[in-house]
Design a protein around this motif. Structure first.
Motif, PDB file in Angstrom:
ATOM      1  N   UNK A  10     -34.644  -1.191  22.597  1.00  0.00           N
ATOM      2  CA  UNK A  10     -34.950  -2.391  22.076  1.00  0.00           C
ATOM      3  C   UNK A  10     -35.503  -3.437  23.209  1.00  0.00           C
ATOM      4  N   UNK A  11     -34.419  -3.464  24.125  1.00  0.00           N
ATOM      5  CA  UNK A  11     -34.463  -4.326  25.354  1.00  0.00           C
ATOM      6  C   UNK A  11     -36.083  -4.093  25.952  1.00  0.00           C
ATOM      7  N   UNK A  12     -36.205  -2.619  26.481  1.00  0.00           N
ATOM      8  CA  UNK A  12     -37.229  -2.193  27.041  1.00  0.00           C
ATOM      9  C   UNK A  12     -38.504  -2.659  26.647  1.00  0.00           C
ATOM     10  N   UNK A  13     -38.490  -2.343  25.168  1.00  0.00           N
ATOM     11  CA  UNK A  13     -39.809  -2.529  24.160  1.00  0.00           C
ATOM     12  C   UNK A  13     -40.117  -4.141  24.121  1.00  0.00           C
ATOM     13  N   UNK A  14     -39.258  -4.963  24.162  1.00  0.00           N
ATOM     14  CA  UNK A  14     -39.109  -6.433  24.189  1.00  0.00           C
ATOM     15  C   UNK A  14     -39.745  -6.900  25.563  1.00  0.00           C
ATOM     16  N   UNK A  15     -39.084  -6.366  26.720  1.00  0.00           N
ATOM     17  CA  UNK A  15     -39.632  -6.688  28.011  1.00  0.00           C
ATOM     18  C   UNK A  15     -41.034  -6.306  28.254  1.00  0.00           C
ATOM     19  N   UNK A  16     -41.420  -4.900  27.577  1.00  0.00           N
ATOM     20  CA  UNK A  16     -42.749  -4.554  28.336  1.00  0.00           C
ATOM     21  C   UNK A  16     -43.959  -5.516  27.203  1.00  0.00           C
ATOM     22  N   UNK A  76     -38.285 -21.304  26.708  1.00  0.00           N
ATOM     23  CA  UNK A  76     -38.567 -21.494  25.345  1.00  0.00           C
ATOM     24  C   UNK A  76     -39.447 -21.062  24.714  1.00  0.00           C
ATOM     25  N   UNK A  77     -40.622 -20.981  25.354  1.00  0.00           N
ATOM     26  CA  UNK A  77     -41.703 -20.191  24.681  1.00  0.00           C
ATOM     27  C   UNK A  77     -41.585 -18.803  24.637  1.00  0.00           C
ATOM     28  N   UNK A  78     -40.800 -18.191  25.718  1.00  0.00           N
ATOM     29  CA  UNK A  78     -40.669 -16.688  25.626  1.00  0.00           C
ATOM     30  C   UNK A  78     -39.591 -16.554  24.482  1.00  0.00           C
ATOM     31  N   UNK A  79     -38.690 -17.468  23.884  1.00  0.00           N
ATOM     32  CA  UNK A  79     -37.692 -17.296  23.059  1.00  0.00           C
ATOM     33  C   UNK A  79     -38.704 -17.251  21.707  1.00  0.00           C
ATOM     34  N   UNK A  80     -39.468 -18.158  21.685  1.00  0.00           N
ATOM     35  CA  UNK A  80     -40.442 -18.397  20.618  1.00  0.00           C
ATOM     36  C   UNK A  80     -41.150 -17.205  20.289  1.00  0.00           C
ATOM     37  N   UNK A  81     -41.968 -16.500  21.199  1.00  0.00           N
ATOM     38  CA  UNK A  81     -42.647 -15.308  21.051  1.00  0.00           C
ATOM     39  C   UNK A  81     -41.811 -14.157  20.609  1.00  0.00           C
ATOM     40  N   UNK A 148     -32.379 -22.319  30.904  1.00  0.00           N
ATOM     41  CA  UNK A 148     -33.380 -21.521  30.212  1.00  0.00           C
ATOM     42  C   UNK A 148     -32.628 -20.821  29.340  1.00  0.00           C
ATOM     43  N   UNK A 149     -31.369 -20.374  29.345  1.00  0.00           N
ATOM     44  CA  UNK A 149     -30.827 -19.612  27.951  1.00  0.00           C
ATOM     45  C   UNK A 149     -30.890 -20.666  26.660  1.00  0.00           C
ATOM     46  N   UNK A 150     -30.574 -21.911  27.168  1.00  0.00           N
ATOM     47  CA  UNK A 150     -30.315 -22.871  25.927  1.00  0.00           C
ATOM     48  C   UNK A 150     -31.841 -22.909  25.353  1.00  0.00           C
ATOM     49  N   UNK A 151     -32.835 -23.272  26.138  1.00  0.00           N
ATOM     50  CA  UNK A 151     -34.075 -23.424  25.618  1.00  0.00           C
ATOM     51  C   UNK A 151     -34.799 -21.955  24.963  1.00  0.00           C
ATOM     52  N   UNK A 152     -34.062 -20.821  25.507  1.00  0.00           N
ATOM     53  CA  UNK A 152     -34.673 -19.705  24.955  1.00  0.00           C
ATOM     54  C   UNK A 152     -34.303 -19.216  23.614  1.00  0.00           C
ATOM     55  N   UNK A 153     -32.860 -19.744  23.290  1.00  0.00           N
ATOM     56  CA  UNK A 153     -32.278 -19.850  21.809  1.00  0.00           C
ATOM     57  C   UNK A 153     -32.863 -20.793  21.032  1.00  0.00           C
ATOM     58  N   UNK A 154     -33.173 -21.878  21.741  1.00  0.00           N
ATOM     59  CA  UNK A 154     -33.832 -22.910  20.928  1.00  0.00           C
ATOM     60  C   UNK A 154     -35.380 -22.618  20.631  1.00  0.00           C
ATOM     61  N   UNK A 162     -41.152 -22.675  12.705  1.00  0.00           N
ATOM     62  CA  UNK A 162     -42.532 -22.794  12.656  1.00  0.00           C
ATOM     63  C   UNK A 162     -42.936 -21.572  13.311  1.00  0.00           C
ATOM     64  N   UNK A 163     -43.279 -20.640  12.719  1.00  0.00           N
ATOM     65  CA  UNK A 163     -43.744 -19.116  13.267  1.00  0.00           C
ATOM     66  C   UNK A 163     -45.205 -19.256  13.732  1.00  0.00           C
ATOM     67  N   UNK A 164     -45.587 -20.414  14.443  1.00  0.00           N
ATOM     68  CA  UNK A 164     -47.050 -20.334  14.872  1.00  0.00           C
ATOM     69  C   UNK A 164     -46.944 -20.635  16.279  1.00  0.00           C
ATOM     70  N   UNK A 165     -47.915 -19.685  16.964  1.00  0.00           N
ATOM     71  CA  UNK A 165     -47.647 -19.712  18.521  1.00  0.00           C
ATOM     72  C   UNK A 165     -48.341 -20.904  19.031  1.00  0.00           C
ATOM     73  N   UNK A 166     -49.401 -21.681  18.691  1.00  0.00           N
ATOM     74  CA  UNK A 166     -49.655 -22.870  19.278  1.00  0.00           C
ATOM     75  C   UNK A 166     -48.915 -24.022  18.874  1.00  0.00           C
TER      76      UNK A 166
END
Length: 248
Positions: A10-16, A76-81, A148-154, A162-166
């Motif tokens: 799962x980690x490898x798939x998400x990283x790819x 944060x953006x990476x966590x969103x995606x 980074x970890x705090x905002x990745x979780x945020x 708000x599951x919208x990319x933009x």
């Protein structure tokens, strides 16, 4: 396949999903250095007439602020995606036999790795761009990685609501910018207010590491407290999205 192997898969798939796009990799490398230099040069243009509540170089504080902002916003953006991609992909993985704990571990581990990578890039950029030598690079990286970890979780929390990319990306960037202004200490805002900003304590850790060359231990526990709080919120958000079928 064992649980460990499923989690690693799962980690490898998400990283790819991130590194398969060269533009994403370029952004991860270029944006921290660009943000640090822009903040540093921009802040350095202000005359020293007591506008900012800093005792040292305004340009150095500006570069530190740019590093914390870039790390938080990118993570944060990476966590969103991660959250957006999880809405349907993890349902299919669950049908294939992945357990919930394996899926959430893989998603969170990917956010942690991405935050660490951005933290390393931002730390190296600071080492190159700050005028005085940084004698505590590990403490500098620690503060940036926590930011980074705090905002990745945020980002995971925002992605669930708000599951919208933009729209989600804009919200996270604006939050990181405003949060960073509170955390920077540039404007002498009361600590009783700024201590609740998610980036306040990571920013203080990075500042002391760069300026004084030591670890701000008094800020480490509150920073980890914020990290724990957002971890709980993101677990709840992730669980809700998976259980609701990703249609909420």
């Amino acid at each position: 396949m064992s649980g460990v192997h499923r989690t690693l898969a799962g980690i490898q798939a998400s990283a790819r999903s991130f590194i398969r796009e060269p533009f994403t990799v370029v952004l991860l490398v270029v944006l921290p250095a660009l943000s640090i230099q822009i903040y540093g040069v921009g802040m350095g243009q202000f005359p020293d007439v007591g506008i900012f509540a800093v005792s040292g170089s305004v340009a150095t504080v500006g570069r530190i602020t740019g590093a914390v902002f870039a790390t938080g916003a990118l993570a944060g953006v990476l966590g969103l995606f991660q959250m957006i991609s999880a809405r349907h992909a993890d349902r299919r993985l669950a049908i294939c036999g992945f357990r919930g704990v394996e899926l959430v571990t893989a998603r969170f581990a990917t956010v942690a790795v991405a935050s660490a990578v951005v933290g390393v890039v931002a730390t190296l950029s600071l080492v190159v761009l700050v005028d005085d030598p940084i004698t505590a690079p590990i403490a500098t990286f620690s503060g940036l990685a926590i930011a980074g970890a705090i905002y990745g979780l945020l980002g995971i929390v925002v992605g669930s609501m708000l599951p919208r990319e933009l729209e989600g990306s804009l919200l996270l960037v604006i939050l990181a910018d405003v949060d960073n202004v509170f955390a920077s200490g540039l404007f002498g805002i009361e600590d009783s207010i700024t201590q609740f900003a998610p980036l306040a304590h990571p920013h203080a850790i990075v500042t002391q590491a760069v300026v004084e060359g030591s670890l701000a231990t008094e800020h480490l526990v509150p920073a980890l407290g914020h990290l724990s709080l957002f971890a709980l919120l993101s677990v709840a958000a992730y669980t809700y999205q998976i259980e609701s079928g990703g249609d909420a």
